[in-house]
Write an enzyme that holds these catalytic residues in place. Structure first.
Site, PDB file in Angstrom:
ATOM      1  N   LYS A   1       0.667  -1.126  -0.069  1.00 37.27           N
ATOM      2  CA  LYS A   1      -0.005  -0.164   0.031  1.00 37.27           C
ATOM      3  C   LYS A   1       0.911   1.167   0.128  1.00 37.27           C
ATOM      4  O   LYS A   1       0.445   2.260  -0.171  1.00 37.27           O
ATOM      5  CB  LYS A   1      -0.762  -0.017   1.232  1.00 37.27           C
ATOM      6  CG  LYS A   1      -1.825  -1.143   1.440  1.00 37.27           C
ATOM      7  CD  LYS A   1      -2.793  -1.391   0.610  1.00 37.27           C
ATOM      8  CE  LYS A   1      -3.679  -2.432   1.027  1.00 37.27           C
ATOM      9  NZ  LYS A   1      -4.264  -3.039  -0.522  1.00 37.27           N
TER      10      LYS A   1
ATOM     11  N   LYS B   1      14.488  -6.497   5.391  1.00 39.27           N
ATOM     12  CA  LYS B   1      14.648  -5.579   6.499  1.00 39.27           C
ATOM     13  C   LYS B   1      16.327  -5.737   7.272  1.00 39.27           C
ATOM     14  O   LYS B   1      16.670  -4.810   7.872  1.00 39.27           O
ATOM     15  CB  LYS B   1      13.782  -5.441   7.505  1.00 39.27           C
ATOM     16  CG  LYS B   1      12.411  -4.994   7.116  1.00 39.27           C
ATOM     17  CD  LYS B   1      11.307  -5.068   8.381  1.00 39.27           C
ATOM     18  CE  LYS B   1      10.059  -4.270   7.580  1.00 39.27           C
ATOM     19  NZ  LYS B   1       8.945  -3.912   8.542  1.00 39.27           N
TER      20      LYS B   1
ATOM     21  N   GLY C   1      10.779  -9.938  14.778  1.00 38.69           N
ATOM     22  CA  GLY C   1      11.253  -8.621  14.127  1.00 38.69           C
ATOM     23  C   GLY C   1      10.200  -7.478  14.690  1.00 38.69           C
ATOM     24  O   GLY C   1      10.496  -6.431  15.084  1.00 38.69           O
TER      25      GLY C   1
ATOM     26  N   THR D   1       8.826 -19.201  22.594  1.00 37.47           N
ATOM     27  CA  THR D   1      10.236 -19.429  22.851  1.00 37.47           C
ATOM     28  C   THR D   1      10.950 -18.598  23.789  1.00 37.47           C
ATOM     29  O   THR D   1      11.265 -17.119  23.586  1.00 37.47           O
ATOM     30  CB  THR D   1      11.084 -19.535  21.492  1.00 37.47           C
ATOM     31  OG1 THR D   1      10.443 -20.320  20.547  1.00 37.47           O
ATOM     32  CG2 THR D   1      12.422 -19.973  21.693  1.00 37.47           C
TER      33      THR D   1
HETATM   34  P1  ATR Z   1       8.159 -10.891  12.637  1.00 35.53           P
HETATM   35  O1  ATR Z   1       9.235 -10.265  11.794  1.00 35.53           O
HETATM   36  O2  ATR Z   1       6.619 -11.046  11.723  1.00 35.53           O
HETATM   37  O3  ATR Z   1       7.817 -10.423  13.783  1.00 35.53           O
HETATM   38  P2  ATR Z   1       9.239 -13.488  13.001  1.00 35.53           P
HETATM   39  O4  ATR Z   1      10.388 -12.764  13.260  1.00 35.53           O
HETATM   40  O5  ATR Z   1       9.376 -14.684  12.382  1.00 35.53           O
HETATM   41  O6  ATR Z   1       8.289 -12.601  12.241  1.00 35.53           O
HETATM   42  O7  ATR Z   1       8.449 -13.595  14.683  1.00 35.53           O
HETATM   43  C1  ATR Z   1       7.445 -14.445  14.634  1.00 35.53           C
HETATM   44  C2  ATR Z   1       6.943 -14.290  15.999  1.00 35.53           C
HETATM   45  O8  ATR Z   1       5.640 -14.645  16.335  1.00 35.53           O
HETATM   46  C3  ATR Z   1       7.799 -15.020  17.231  1.00 35.53           C
HETATM   47  O9  ATR Z   1       7.722 -14.337  18.403  1.00 35.53           O
HETATM   48  C4  ATR Z   1       7.042 -16.261  17.107  1.00 35.53           C
HETATM   49  O10 ATR Z   1       7.234 -17.035  18.401  1.00 35.53           O
HETATM   50  P3  ATR Z   1       8.395 -17.976  18.509  1.00 35.53           P
HETATM   51  O11 ATR Z   1       9.556 -17.002  18.902  1.00 35.53           O
HETATM   52  O12 ATR Z   1       8.074 -18.754  19.729  1.00 35.53           O
HETATM   53  O13 ATR Z   1       8.647 -18.942  17.383  1.00 35.53           O
HETATM   54  C5  ATR Z   1       5.651 -15.941  17.120  1.00 35.53           C
HETATM   55  N1  ATR Z   1       4.609 -16.820  16.747  1.00 35.53           N
HETATM   56  C6  ATR Z   1       4.448 -17.302  15.485  1.00 35.53           C
HETATM   57  N2  ATR Z   1       3.488 -18.297  15.422  1.00 35.53           N
HETATM   58  C7  ATR Z   1       2.832 -18.161  16.603  1.00 35.53           C
HETATM   59  C8  ATR Z   1       1.821 -18.744  17.300  1.00 35.53           C
HETATM   60  N3  ATR Z   1       0.946 -19.618  16.502  1.00 35.53           N
HETATM   61  N4  ATR Z   1       1.526 -18.508  18.593  1.00 35.53           N
HETATM   62  C9  ATR Z   1       2.559 -17.903  19.275  1.00 35.53           C
HETATM   63  N5  ATR Z   1       3.407 -17.251  18.740  1.00 35.53           N
HETATM   64  C10 ATR Z   1       3.720 -17.113  17.415  1.00 35.53           C
END
Ligand code: ATR
Length: 269
Positions: free
Chosen positions: A16, A66, A130, A153
């Site tokens: 967008k 990024k 991120g 985590t």
């Molecule tokens: P982004 O850049 O969009 O933040 P990312 O760096 O891949 O993406 O981070 C994803 C985040 O969403 C992480 O905190 C992940 O948790 P983990 O570190 O435990 O993997 C979280 N996440 C993704 N799917 C999830 C789910 N179904 N329930 C809870 N946390 C989730």
């Protein structure tokens, strides 16, 4: 001469940003063009060099570049360094100045557009990827009464919050705790998943905020609504506000965001 800006990502067809910056340019009478570039997955630096060689003055950076932009930058702001990611760059001669406006855009949307002060509030931030990293420092700068970061985590959240006033926990420890503002910065909603957050966190909440944009009522927002939270928001305001920050940084004039937010808002149903 017309100045040139662009957003770079891959894929990029959904962006967008050209609409947003085009609207900003029109309302502030700035002579610029803003396009979208699909960068090759392994060629961010080459694409950025080519853009600059063509006279480009600034880039927005979206997934998956990024971190590449972080490495490409010659000058990083403190918040970009803490976030470990860059979403905007400004080119001056050989310098590539880099910042990350995602967190400040989020704070401005919450405090200004939605009218919820963060100062003195109990804030729960879900996720430690991120998106959450970008929000951490800008949130803490607002002096919340407490900032709790919950993540599946634990080690990732601990690393992110190291040396800050934020408290870290797993989802299980949230049972029985309540907060004023709950922000979902996980990527769960992109797959229509619900982070394992207990409904009790919403018992006294006045705002539930979903960083994902345009997904309607996500499982997270639905849970908050069922638990009685009145103010629900997605990331459309954050998207517009981070763009306005970049625009102001590039052009020296801050555009009003209300018009683009109204046009881009997808109803939360
Ligand atoms: P982004 O850049 O969009 O933040 P990312 O760096 O891949 O993406 O981070 C994803 C985040 O969403 C992480 O905190 C992940 O948790 P983990 O570190 O435990 O993997 C979280 N996440 C993704 N799917 C999830 C789910 N179904 N329930 C809870 N946390 C989730």
């Amino acid at each position: 001469m017309t100045d040139t800006y662009a957003v770079i990502g891959n894929p990029i067809s959904h962006t967008k940003s050209p609409f947003i910056h085009g609207s900003f340019a029109a309302t502030t009478a700035q002579d610029l063009v803003y396009t979208a570039i699909e960068g090759p997955l392994d060629g961010f630096a080459v694409a950025a060099d080519a853009f600059r060689a063509g006279g480009g003055l600034g880039l927005n950076i979206t997934a998956p570049f990024k971190l590449d932009a972080f490495r490409y930058a010659t000058d990083l702001t403190e918040r970009a360094r803490r976030a470990g990611a860059v979403n905007a760059m400004k080119f001056v001669g050989k310098r590539a100045y880099a910042d990350n406006f995602d967190g400040v855009g989020l704070v401005r949307d919450i405090t200004h557009n939605l009218g919820c002060a963060l100062q003195g509030q109990r804030v729960l931030l879900l996720g430690a990827g991120g998106a959450a990293r970008g929000a951490l420092l800008p949130f803490l700068e607002q002096n919340p009464a407490q900032l709790v970061v919950a993540n599946r985590t634990l080690a990732t959240a601990q690393a992110m919050a190291l040396g800050t006033a934020a408290r870290v926990c797993g989802y299980g420890e949230l049972v029985g705790q309540s907060f004023d503002i709950v922000v979902n910065a996980t990527s769960a909603s992109l797959r229509a998943e619900l982070p394992p957050v207990p409904a009790s966190v919403f018992a006294q909440a006045r705002l539930a905020y979903e960083l994902a944009y345009g997904k309607g009522l996500t499982p997270f927002l639905r849970l908050a609504q069922t638990a009685g939270v009145v103010l629900l928001a997605d990331g459309v305001g954050m998207l517009a506000e981070q763009a306005a920050e970049a625009f102001a940084w590039w052009r020296g004039v801050r555009p009003d965001t209300a018009g683009v937010i109204a046009k881009l808002t997808v109803p939360l149903v």
